[in-house]
Design an enzyme around this catalytic site. Structure first.
Site, PDB file in Angstrom:
ATOM      1  N   TRP A 147       0.830  -1.212   0.000  1.00 36.00           N
ATOM      2  CA  TRP A 147       0.000   0.000   0.000  1.00 36.00           C
ATOM      3  C   TRP A 147       0.859   1.255   0.000  1.00 36.00           C
ATOM      4  CZ3 TRP A 147      -4.950  -0.865  -0.936  1.00 36.00           C
ATOM      5  CH2 TRP A 147      -5.483  -2.114  -0.587  1.00 36.00           C
ATOM      6  N   SER A 148       2.116   1.116  -0.353  1.00 38.75           N
ATOM      7  CA  SER A 148       3.088   2.193  -0.167  1.00 38.75           C
ATOM      8  C   SER A 148       2.792   3.432  -1.023  1.00 38.75           C
ATOM      9  CB  SER A 148       4.462   1.645  -0.514  1.00 38.75           C
ATOM     10  OG  SER A 148       5.386   2.691  -0.689  1.00 38.75           O
ATOM     11  N   ASN A 149       2.699   4.574  -0.356  1.00 38.75           N
ATOM     12  CA  ASN A 149       2.562   5.841  -1.072  1.00 38.75           C
ATOM     13  C   ASN A 149       3.826   6.131  -1.873  1.00 38.75           C
ATOM     14  OD1 ASN A 149       0.027   6.415   0.107  1.00 38.75           O
ATOM     15  ND2 ASN A 149       1.015   7.236   1.933  1.00 38.75           N
TER      16      ASN A 149
END
Ligand SMILES: *Cc1c(COP(=O)(O)O)cnc(C)c1O
Length: 299
Positions: A65-67
């Site tokens: 889910w890394s921005n």
């Protein structure tokens, strides 16, 4: 393209802000829906260094889910660079996760590795890391390096902000906080709100990126993680919804929701002297809210 004109400085006056104090928020979340917030500032000088050194490919690391993964994929596409994302957790599949699907659609090549491999691969001297360095320019997880911090210094040049007494930001790797500390004035205090549990190590991670000449004072606050990285609870969700209804400002569950909640808790603890002028840095990250069930958040 990331356009600084989209960023605004918004006055924030929730019902729980005491009379006599003022608060404003730097809305980095408005920079771009994907290359949102602080991630662009952390990437800027890393991409510049890659280009100067003649690289065509960027390689970086992140969770599903890394921005940072989302932002890197899009920034590389916009800058005509190829990119490879080393993704933690071999159980994750790109077609079931909107962050990774979007990154792949932006041309990022995704490589899934086990959690153990993921940690090992980032240690200096690791043979897999050395192999990656032959394939492209490696940016550490979360953009945690001097170039990342240098980009974040520019956040405080977007508006005249000298009057603020305190600057609050969420801290994951501490890179953004380090940039803010380097850029802030002698009369300003930067408060880095750690979003992970047991984040005492960030003290050193931040200190490592500080310029010896920095003027501002700073504190790492480690009691506002709400259970740990990515952990949420009813109170946090209710708080984020209420803050949105009062101010019209959406926050994210991992970072900025916890940062604003810490702000309220610090006010309750009478942390700020009367007449403090508080600056909140909205570091973006709203794309990460897609990990939540629809309908939980009011925005
Ligand atoms: C990545 C991220 C942070 C953490 O920034 P660091 O520089 O790693 O401390 C804070 N807020 C948001 C929204 C992020 O995506």
């Amino acid at each position: 393209m990331a356009d600084y004109n989209n960023i605004s400085l918004d006055p924030v006056r929730p019902s729980w802000l005491p009379e006599g104090m003022t608060a404003s928020m730097v809305r980095l979340d408005k920079l771009d829906p994907v290359i949102s917030g602080n991630k662009w500032f952390k990437l800027k000088y890393n991409l510049e260094a890659a280009r100067q050194e003649g690289y065509q490919t960027i390689i970086t690391f992140g969770g599903a889910w890394s921005n940072h993964i989302a932002a890197t994929a899009q920034a590389c596409r916009e800058n005509g660079l190829s990119c490879i994302g080393i993704i933690r957790g071999d159980e994750m599949q790109s077609d079931t996760n909107p962050t990774l699907r979007h990154a792949a659609a932006n041309g990022m090549q995704l490589r899934f590795v086990s959690r153990a491999q993921y940690s090992a691969m980032q240690l200096p001297g690791n043979p897999d890391l050395e192999k990656l360095r032959q394939e492209g320019f490696v940016i550490p997880e979360g953009g945690h390096n001097a170039a990342g911090a240098r980009g974040c210094e520019e956040i405080l040049s977007l508006f005249p902000l000298e009057d603020y007494s305190h600057i609050l930001c969420a801290a994951g790797t501490g890179t953004t906080a380090a940039g803010l500390i380097n850029a802030a004035g002698v009369h300003q205090e930067v408060l880095a709100i750690a979003v992970l549990k047991g984040a005492g190590f960030l003290e050193q991670a931040i200190a490592d990126l500080l310029s010896p000449q920095h003027l501002s004072s700073w504190k790492l606050l480690t009691a506002f993680h709400q259970g740990g990285y990515g952990k949420i609870n009813q109170e946090l969700i209710a708080f984020m919804n209420e803050f949105y209804l009062e101010t019209g400002i959406p926050t994210d569950i991992i970072y900025t929701g916890k940062m604003v909640m810490a702000f309220r808790q610090l006010l309750e603890q009478q942390y700020f002297p009367a007449h403090s002028k508080i600056l909140l840095i909205h570091t973006g990250g709203l794309q990460g809210n897609q990990s939540q069930q629809q309908g939980i958040l009011a925005f």
